[in-house]
Structure formats: C-alpha cells, structure tokens
Scaffold this active site. Structure first.
Site, PDB file in Angstrom:
ATOM      1  N   HIS A  18       0.840  -1.202   0.000  1.00 46.60           N
ATOM      2  CA  HIS A  18       0.000   0.000   0.000  1.00 46.60           C
ATOM      3  C   HIS A  18       0.879   1.258   0.000  1.00 46.60           C
ATOM      4  O   HIS A  18       0.694   2.157  -0.825  1.00 46.60           O
ATOM      5  CB  HIS A  18      -0.906  -0.011   1.228  1.00 46.60           C
ATOM      6  CG  HIS A  18      -1.816   1.168   1.304  1.00 46.60           C
ATOM      7  ND1 HIS A  18      -3.095   1.169   0.790  1.00 46.60           N
ATOM      8  CD2 HIS A  18      -1.639   2.421   1.826  1.00 46.60           C
ATOM      9  CE1 HIS A  18      -3.654   2.354   0.992  1.00 46.60           C
ATOM     10  NE2 HIS A  18      -2.783   3.124   1.618  1.00 46.60           N
ATOM     11  N   GLU A  19       1.831   1.298   0.926  1.00 50.17           N
ATOM     12  CA  GLU A  19       2.697   2.472   1.011  1.00 50.17           C
ATOM     13  C   GLU A  19       3.643   2.561  -0.178  1.00 50.17           C
ATOM     14  O   GLU A  19       4.020   3.659  -0.596  1.00 50.17           O
ATOM     15  CB  GLU A  19       3.493   2.444   2.320  1.00 50.17           C
ATOM     16  CG  GLU A  19       2.640   2.426   3.581  1.00 50.17           C
ATOM     17  CD  GLU A  19       1.635   3.567   3.648  1.00 50.17           C
ATOM     18  OE1 GLU A  19       1.906   4.641   3.054  1.00 50.17           O
ATOM     19  OE2 GLU A  19       0.576   3.398   4.279  1.00 50.17           O
TER      20      GLU A  19
END
Length: 419
Positions: A18-19
């Site tokens: 996600h990051e």
C-alpha cells in the site's frame, strides 16, 4: 509463534505494498519523500538512503509515506536566528547549522534578517562584522539542529506544488497497489495450486440440512436459482448466504436431465451476521492452465471486490451491526486459524485482506485516502484548494473517530475470543 509470524508476514506485506504505491507515484511526480514507514510509534529500525528514511516502527497497525510539504514539515529561519553556514564551490549554502555550540574554521556565522528556503532559495542577514550579506542556498542544502539533519524541500519538490492530477494519482496509488497485489497472489495460486474449476457440483449433503429435505443429492450440478443461470460455486454460495429464510427454486442437473426443487436456507448467525445455509458441501477440483491464471486472478479480484462492497452495503443498511466487525485482534486470530489450514489458504486470505484494505482506504472518510480524494474533488469543482487549516481539522476529527471505532471493534474482538 506460527500465528505471530503469519500475521507479521501477511499484514506487513499488505501495508508495504500500500505504502509502496504512494511512494513510487510520489517519486514519479518529483515529490520528495521524507520517510517510508511500516508501523506507527517509536522507531525500531531506520536506514537512510538518498533523501528518504526507511523505518520499521513499534506498532504494526499500518504505515505511512511522509512527503515534503505536508503537515509539520516546514522549516523556517526567523529574523534574529544566529546560524552557521558551510558553502559549496559555487558559494551556495550547502549546510545550515542552527543552535551551533562549536565554532568550525570553515563555517561562516551570521544573524538572519530574511530567508526563503522554498522558492527563491536565499539567506539574507548580517555577518559577524555587522555587514549585510546574502547567500544563495543549494537545492540540496541540509539543515542541522542538535544532531538532527533535514534536507530542505524546494517548493517544486513539495506535495502541494504538484498538479491536482499528480496529487490524486499519488494518493490513489496506495489502494490500487493493494488490488494489484491481490491479483498477483491469485495468479501465483493459479500457477502453483492450479485453477479451481469452481463447478457448482454438490460434493456431499449433510444429514440435517434443508438440502436433504428438498431432495438435493451428492453429485447434483446446480444450473439455476429462481430461474437465473448459475455458472459457478461462488455465485451459488453467495445467493444462498444472502437469502436466509427465503424460499428458493433451484434447478438441478442429474443423470442428464434437469429438475427443480424448492429449498429455504436456514438462518445462521456468524459473528453477528445472519446468513443462509442449506447443508451442502463443496470440494474444489483444480486444473493447470498457465494462460488461464491471468483470467483467474482478475476474476477472483473482481469477485471479492464486489463481495466486500456488498458487505459494506449491508452494514450501511443495518443488515448486520458494528458488532460483526473485526479489528486487529480479530484479524490476528483469523490469520492464525487460516495459517493452520496451509500456505495456500493463507495466501488466499492475504489476497482478500489486501482487497479489503484497498476498499476501506478508498471510503470517503476523513483521514483516509478516500477522504483526501474527496477534498481533491472539491478543489476541482471550486477551482482552488480548500483552506489547509480547515482540511486539517476535518482530518484530525476523522482520526479521532477512527480511533474510537478501532477501540470499539477491538473490544468486540476481545469479548468474542476471550470471554
């Protein structure tokens, strides 16, 4: 120990990807990334590489990408500050030292009168002989204060300086990478385990369910429900689960002929949610098809995407309550149980969780990616950004509400599993 390791690997991977989405799109847009963090709270491990600090933090409940120009990132030199400067070969300040204690022969000392470390990049003031001096500042200048070094961020390297499209792409990339991760997990499962045929064929019938009373037998193939064609077990299972207490007409193929039976799914409570069940078992059969794995990955990703949205809709309409939601404790417990069922089940669980994480982050709620995208939408309509203080206050309130929700669902988990 197995549960702990499984949780760290699964949840850590989801947060990382996600990051990573935010990080890669920020870099592509020319935004300076101050920190790439997995977890929150105190830093356990940190490595500086280039202009970014990569950290692992104590609380494994998420992560963040801290970009230049966001909250609390501003570095300003106020009039009256006494600073030390080290200049590069071109006479530009490449190191700005605040609160200096030791005098260094190569360092120039001055009192700041004016400074701009974002756009014009200069420092103006008085040297030790009270002469007015002005020094240009390098775009890669470092500010040093009490042992902490911070790279300055020229305005064109800051998040807010980028176009609306570039900012929106950077934010949406996080959830998008969760969907991409899920797709690749399903593809890998298809390559290694094989593609489930997902044929709607009854593997067995329980002795006390509605199915046996209706005349459904082992080996029957489901062809329709209420006149609608059913082509997969997942589709059939979803219809049954969504229809507790409702009489259904099921078309069966048996011995080359098709017949219809009426069955009413029993209402079963599963963690506060009422679902339908008729007492049939499914045993998937697998086939190896390299080309078909891509289609399988896309189909599974889309299926679970729709399914999670359906569950969200049921929450909004009150078909099941907040007591049915699970937080970190519930996910931890479920991950441990799935891990005991084997690595393939754990991979499938990770893919579903990744889709869930992506969808949750896209919800238009303050402090989430979807909330930020909502403000970008308002900016597009108004033709100018929302006041940053007002937006910050909305996100702050959103964070507080999310923390309250986290406490509630965590308490639900504790009661469910330990009392």
């Amino acid at each position: 120990m197995q549960t702990i390791l499984a949780f760290i690997v699964v949840f850590g991977s989801l947060v990382f990807f996600h990051e990573l989405g935010h990080f890669l799109l920020a870099k592509r847009s020319g935004i300076m990334v101050r920190e790439f963090a997995i977890g929150f709270g105190p830093k356990l491990l940190g490595i500086n590489k280039g202009e970014t600090l990569y950290t692992i933090r104590l609380l494994p409940l998420g992560g963040y990408v801290r970009m230049a120009g966001e909250d609390f990132d501003k570095v300003e030199l106020q009039p009256g500050h006494r600073i030390g400067l080290l200049l590069d070969r071109d006479g530009r300040a490449e190191r700005i030292v605040l609160n200096q204690n030791d005098r260094t022969p190569d360092m120039l000392y001055m009192e700041v009168e004016q400074a701009d470390l974002e756009k014009e990049l200069y420092i103006d003031g008085y040297d030790e002989e009270e002469r007015r001096v002005r020094y240009p500042v390098s775009r890669k200048a470092i500010i040093s204060e009490k042992g902490t070094e911070t790279l300055i961020a020229p305005h064109d390297r800051q998040f807010e300086s980028k176009s609306l499209g570039a900012r929106a792409a950077t934010i949406i990339a996080g959830p998008l990478f969760n969907f991409i991760l899920a797709f690749f997990i399903f593809v890998i499962l298809g390559l290694v385990q094989g593609i489930p045929k997902d044929d709607p064929v009854i593997a067995d019938v329980t002795d006390d369910g509605p199915a046996i009373s209706a005349g459904i037998e082992k080996g029957d193939r489901i062809v329709s429900v209420n006149g609608r064609e059913v082509g997969s077990w997942n589709a059939f299972s979803a219809i049954i689960q969504d229809s507790p207490g409702e009489e259904l007409t099921i078309g069966l193929e048996r011995g080359g002929s098709v017949e219809e039976v009426n069955v009413t799914p029993a209402s079963i409570d599963v963690e506060g949610q009422t679902i339908g069940q008729i007492g049939v078992l499914y045993e998937p059969q697998y086939e190896k098809n390299v080309l078909g794995t891509v289609a399988y990955g896309a189909e599974q990703t889309w299926f679970w995407f729709k399914r999670i949205f359906q569950l969200l809709g049921m929450l909004v309409t009150g078909q099941f309550t907040i007591e049915a939601l699970s937080g970190p404790v519930g996910i931890y417990q479920a991950t441990g149980a799935v891990a005991q069922a084997g690595v393939f089940n754990l991979m499938n669980w990770a893919a579903v969780l990744s889709i869930n994480l992506g969808i949750m982050n896209l919800l238009p709620l303050p402090a989430l990616d979807g909330g930020r995208l909502l403000f970008f939408g308002f900016e597009a309509l108004r033709g100018r950004p929302i006041d940053k203080q007002k937006e910050g206050m909305v996100h702050f309130v959103g964070i507080m509400l999310l923390m309250v929700l986290m406490i509630v669902v965590t308490w639900n988990d504790i009661q469910r599993f330990f009392f």
